[in-house]
Every structure is written in C-alpha cells, then in structure tokens.
Design a protein around this motif. Structure first.
Motif, PDB file in Angstrom:
ATOM      1  N   ALA A 156       0.826  -1.204   0.000  1.00 15.83           N
ATOM      2  CA  ALA A 156       0.000   0.000   0.000  1.00 15.83           C
ATOM      3  C   ALA A 156       0.860   1.254   0.000  1.00 15.83           C
ATOM      4  N   TYR A 157       1.904   1.261   0.803  1.00 11.86           N
ATOM      5  CA  TYR A 157       2.732   2.463   0.950  1.00 11.86           C
ATOM      6  C   TYR A 157       3.554   2.760  -0.301  1.00 11.86           C
ATOM      7  N   ARG A 161      -1.558   3.289  -4.472  1.00 14.70           N
ATOM      8  CA  ARG A 161      -2.485   3.746  -3.435  1.00 14.70           C
ATOM      9  C   ARG A 161      -1.815   4.702  -2.452  1.00 14.70           C
TER      10      ARG A 161
END
Length: 300
Positions: A156-157, A161
């Motif tokens: 995610a990081y 996103r």
C-alpha cells in the motif's frame, strides 16, 4: 569468501542456501548507521573488521544476497536482490546491473520454475529486484510458478495507493513498477498482514519500522530455530547497540523497538539471526548483555 560460492546450513529438517549477488565495501559506516557514534565503531573494531568494516578504511562491508529455504517439499526464496537492467538513478551499484544471479541460483540447484514461494521481507529495491526479469522488453515474474508473499502495508505504501511512498523518491515508483506491479498483473501476488504461515516450519511476522510492512521469517524444526530479519539489521553493530538505526529506517523509533523485540526473542529461544546484508558467515547467534546483545557464535 569468493562471491561465486554458495553456502548452506540446516535448521532441523529445513535446508538453507545462501546465494550472493554482490559483496564488498560500500558506503561509510557513519552513513549506513548514523545513530552509532564513531567511538562505537572503534570500540568493536575487532568484531567488525574485516567482514563488516573494511580493514584500514571507513566503509561498511555488505552483501546483497538471497536465502533459499527448502521446507516440507517446497522451495522458498527469501528476498530477491537488485536484479538486472533496472533504472536506479542515484544508485550506481544498482543501476543497469548485468550480474549473474540466476547462474548462481542454478549452481545452488534452483531453477526459476522450481520455486514455490517468494518472500519479500519488505519492498525496497535490493529485496524485490529479481522478482521479475525482462522478456521482449516487458517485465515478467522470474519465478513462473511461485506465490509472491508481500507485506500488505508495504504494498500500500510503495504502490499507487500510497502515491509511491508519497512521491518523495522517484526510485520508489520505478521499483514498484518494474518489480512488484508485474507480479500483481500475473496474479501471483499474495498480500498478508498480521502474520502468515507458509508451512509447519515457516511463519512470517510483522516487524515494522524500517518500512511500514517490514517483516521477519521464523523457522522452527526439530527444536532448532532461525529468524530471517531482512533489514532489521544492516551491521553487527546494531546487535551490540540495538538502539542504532540505519539511514534507511522510515520510522526510527518503531524500527528500534522491532529490533529489540526480535533480538530479545532470538537470545531467549536460541534463534540463529539471519540478516539480509551481513557478509562473513552471514548469520549469527546472539546472547543478552548488560547493554544490548553480544555476538555469541557465527554460523558455520
């Protein structure tokens, strides 16, 4: 040790092989682990030179390596190095490499099609590079049958996103697009959080701080134990002084807490500690000391 060699050891019924992509003197020790004062490095010189700090110089000796773990009939690759042909501006060691990693993997008796599982302890360029290779100008998974286990927090990081880690470094976008996104497109990516058991011997656990999703792989078989700690450690000086972070730790306070927790368990349970970048023997047993830990015994 000549960097062409492949070394191995066993943890109970689990076989471990070490495949080196590159090793040598890299950046100054004060750059790699800035939290440690110069006198700390001098105090422990006998334990660090020449395998972890160059003799007569100030650079840290590091290794880019992959660990192959054979457990329960599966072949598991832990971290996949830098890779070839990558655009890595600002990192001459990583930029447009033309190394012989796959040949060395073959010397260890491992063909890409033999690999069942790939573990990326975290999403940094020197841990995900050989996730893919170039075929007809396109990046495709190097290991065609494997499940790629990726920490969900890092995906995610460092992915779209999270704006490719907030867009602070262009290299984060490049790494994700050439080494992670193709694995998603092939349907081989498995995102995990909280913990992930691979088999009865192998367990992934979170150890955040270096990156949001940094993780460790625990091995236990026939009463013997090891823990693959990724970049929780870059130098043995961080075992002797676990409060010292590397220059790459995104959350220094959390990284130090994870390091202390993992090392305490390793000392209590006699786990062999296997970092991603240690040269020399590559793995070490630790014991508790009055302040921090001691280097008890290096792997054979």
């Amino acid at each position: 040790m000549a960097d062409e060699q492949v070394q191995g050891f066993r943890i109970g019924d689990v076989e471990v092989l070490r495949v080196i992509e590159w090793q040598g003197a890299h950046v100054p020790v004060g750059t790699l682990v800035p939290d440690c004062a110069p006198e700390v490095w001098s105090e422990h010189e006998e334990q660090l030179v020449p395998d972890h700090r160059e003799a007569g110089g100030d650079r840290a000796v590091v290794t880019l390596q992959t660990w192959v773990v054979r457990s329960g009939g599966r072949t598991v690759v832990v971290d996949t190095g830098v890779g070839n042909g990558r655009e890595r501006p600002g990192a001459p060691l990583f930029h447009q490499r033309k190394g012989r990693f796959l040949e060395r993997l073959a010397k260890a008796g491992v063909r890409p099609q033999d690999v069942d599982v790939v573990v990326n302890t975290h999403v940094h360029g020197d841990h995900v590079g050989w996730n893919t290779h170039a075929v007809d100008g396109a990046w495709v998974p190097t290991f065609p049958r494997a499940r790629y286990l990726l920490p969900a927090a890092d995906d995610a990081y460092f992915g779209p996103r999270g704006g490719y880690a907030g867009g602070v470094r262009e290299v984060d976008r490049l790494v994700y697009e050439d080494s992670v996104a193709p694995v998603h497109r092939s349907g081989q990516a498995v995102l995990w959080e909280g913990g992930h058991r691979i088999d009865e011997n192998l367990l992934l656990e979170p150890a955040p701080g270096h990156t949001p999703g940094s993780s460790v792989l625990r091995v236990e078989s026939r009463g013997e134990r090891a823990v693959f700690v990724g970049d929780l450690l870059h130098s043995p000086v961080q075992i002797l002084h676990p409060e010292c972070n590397s220059c790459f730790c995104l959350d220094p306070q959390q990284a130090a807490a994870s390091r202390m927790r993992v090392l305490e368990r390793a000392a209590d349970q006699r786990e062999l500690v296997v970092p991603a970048h240690f040269s020399g023997a590559g793995a070490v047993e630790v014991r508790k000391a009055r302040h921090g830990f001691t280097l008890h015994r290096w792997a054979a």
